[in-house]
Design an enzyme around this catalytic site. Structure first.
Site, PDB file in Angstrom:
ATOM      1  CB  SER A  44      -0.937   0.013   1.214  1.00 12.79           C
ATOM      2  OG  SER A  44      -0.204   0.038   2.422  1.00 12.79           O
ATOM      3  CG  HIS A  45       2.379   3.305   2.533  1.00 12.22           C
ATOM      4  ND1 HIS A  45       1.409   2.577   3.182  1.00 12.22           N
ATOM      5  CD2 HIS A  45       2.071   4.606   2.751  1.00 12.22           C
ATOM      6  CE1 HIS A  45       0.571   3.397   3.782  1.00 12.22           C
ATOM      7  NE2 HIS A  45       0.940   4.634   3.530  1.00 12.22           N
ATOM      8  CB  ALA A 120       5.068   4.165   5.249  1.00  5.04           C
ATOM      9  CG  PHE A 176      -1.513   2.032  14.446  1.00  6.39           C
ATOM     10  CD1 PHE A 176      -2.421   3.004  14.844  1.00  6.39           C
ATOM     11  CD2 PHE A 176      -0.681   1.467  15.408  1.00  6.39           C
ATOM     12  CE1 PHE A 176      -2.505   3.408  16.159  1.00  6.39           C
ATOM     13  CE2 PHE A 176      -0.753   1.869  16.735  1.00  6.39           C
ATOM     14  CZ  PHE A 176      -1.669   2.838  17.114  1.00  6.39           C
ATOM     15  CD  GLU A 185      -3.428  -2.907   2.943  1.00  5.39           C
ATOM     16  OE1 GLU A 185      -3.986  -3.807   2.271  1.00  5.39           O
ATOM     17  OE2 GLU A 185      -2.203  -2.873   3.145  1.00  5.39           O
ATOM     18  CD  GLN A 305       8.392 -11.154  15.363  1.00  5.58           C
ATOM     19  OE1 GLN A 305       8.075 -10.686  16.454  1.00  5.58           O
ATOM     20  NE2 GLN A 305       8.429 -12.451  15.125  1.00  5.58           N
TER      21      GLN A 305
END
EC number: 1.5.1.21
Length: 334
Positions: A44-45, A120, A176, A185, A305
């Site tokens: 998405s980025h 982002a 987020f 998304e 992670q």
């Protein structure tokens, strides 16, 4: 799917940006963030965002050759005026000065003003954690998100990113949206013809929907109901009026229906834990590691992670790009 090395992704991004006459400073800064998105499997980025970059340029809503300008306004404060360029270029100019101020004062804040933003935020907070600083970043967007209990968009997706440096391995980072999901998304679901989960958005009548196109025409929803709504409002205030920049509603009005990337500001805060803690820094930073170990020992994941694992895979195996997207990107070179 088309498999590409990270170098090939970067080369394609650079060629497209140069083809559309972006300054070399913009070319390098934007390409780096797009590659970072693909590298970490954050599609998405990733390089898909080039479509929006060029559309924003053609709409006259971003300056391809803007030169950001630094303003040192207080011992712990600085401002970077992007002059209508992409945020990445302004961030790069201000970063070393933010680091210097945080180390000198213990805490510092940087406002990036009048920028076009699609990046982002984890890319930026990681740059601060690499320097040993604790970092917080946030920015509004366009008014796409309804408040809890409402039906009409007033908030942006309004992401919040936080970074904590660690002595060994990658930092503790989360990034987020305060919406249920990043707008990208939903757009990717629309491109793929896939339904979205309930809870992501409502249609133009305010009814829950699984239709991505209907949600994009209607309103996205905050995560966690009223809690996400309150955090979204906080972002509007911190990275809007507090730094003298636009709210998400004002950004959307500035857009004038062109469907360009959001225009406004970003706020970054950097804290030097060693200045805060002095001689006891090692003791207290070790306590943070105990916290992280307690999370992992339960079988839970730390935030980001999966991104860090993807980063290793991508460096080794490259990344895959949908064929249709690859064709659209190549068309930007014509």
């Amino acid at each position: 799917m088309i498999r590409m090395t990270l170098d090939e992704v970067r080369e394609l991004a650079v060629r497209i940006l140069r083809r559309h006459a972006f300054s070399e400073a913009h070319v390098q800064a934007v390409a780096d963030t797009l590659v970072a998105g693909e590298r970490d499997e954050c599609a998405s980025h990733g390089i898909w965002r080039l479509l929006g970059c060029i559309a924003t340029l053609k709409a006259g809503k971003v300056s391809a050759d803007a030169e950001p300008e630094l303003h040192d306004i207080a011992p712990g404060l600085l401002r970077v005026d992007a002059h209508g360029g992409f945020s990445q270029c302004a961030f790069r100019l201000g970063l070393p000065h933010l680091l210097e101020k945080a180390r000198s004062q213990g805490i510092a804040a940087m406002a990036v003003n009048r920028c076009v933003h699609f990046s982002a935020l984890w890319v930026e907070v990681e740059a601060l954690t690499e320097a040993g600083l604790v970092a917080l970043a946030t920015t509004p967007s366009h008014a796409w998100v309804a408040p809890a209990g409402g039906r009409k968009p007033i908030f942006g997706t309004n992401p919040i990113a936080f970074g904590w440096p660690r002595p060994d391995g990658p930092p503790f980072v989360f990034d987020f949206a305060t919406s249920a999901v990043a707008r990208g998304e939903i757009q990717l679901h629309e491109r793929a013809g896939k339904p979205i989960p309930l809870g992501w958005g409502v249609d133009e009548q305010g009814e829950p929907t699984t239709d991505a196109s209907a949600a994009l025409r209607g309103a996205m929803l905050t995560f966690g109901g009223h809690k996400g709504s309150a955090l979204a409002a906080m972002v509007e205030l911190l990275a809007g009026p507090l730094i003298g920049d636009l709210t998400s509603a004002e950004s959307l009005a500035y857009d004038e229906g062109s469907r360009s990337s959001p225009y406004g500001g970003e706020l970054l805060i950097a804290i030097d834990p060693r200045r805060m803690l002095g001689a006891s820094a090692e003791e207290h930073l070790a306590r943070a590691e105990t916290l992280f170990e307690g999370i992992v020992e339960q079988g839970a994941r730390l935030p980001s992670q999966r991104r860090f694992e993807a980063r290793e895979r991508s460096a080794r195996d490259g990344v895959t790009i949908p064929e249709a997207l690859h064709r659209e990107l190549l068309a930007l070179l014509e």
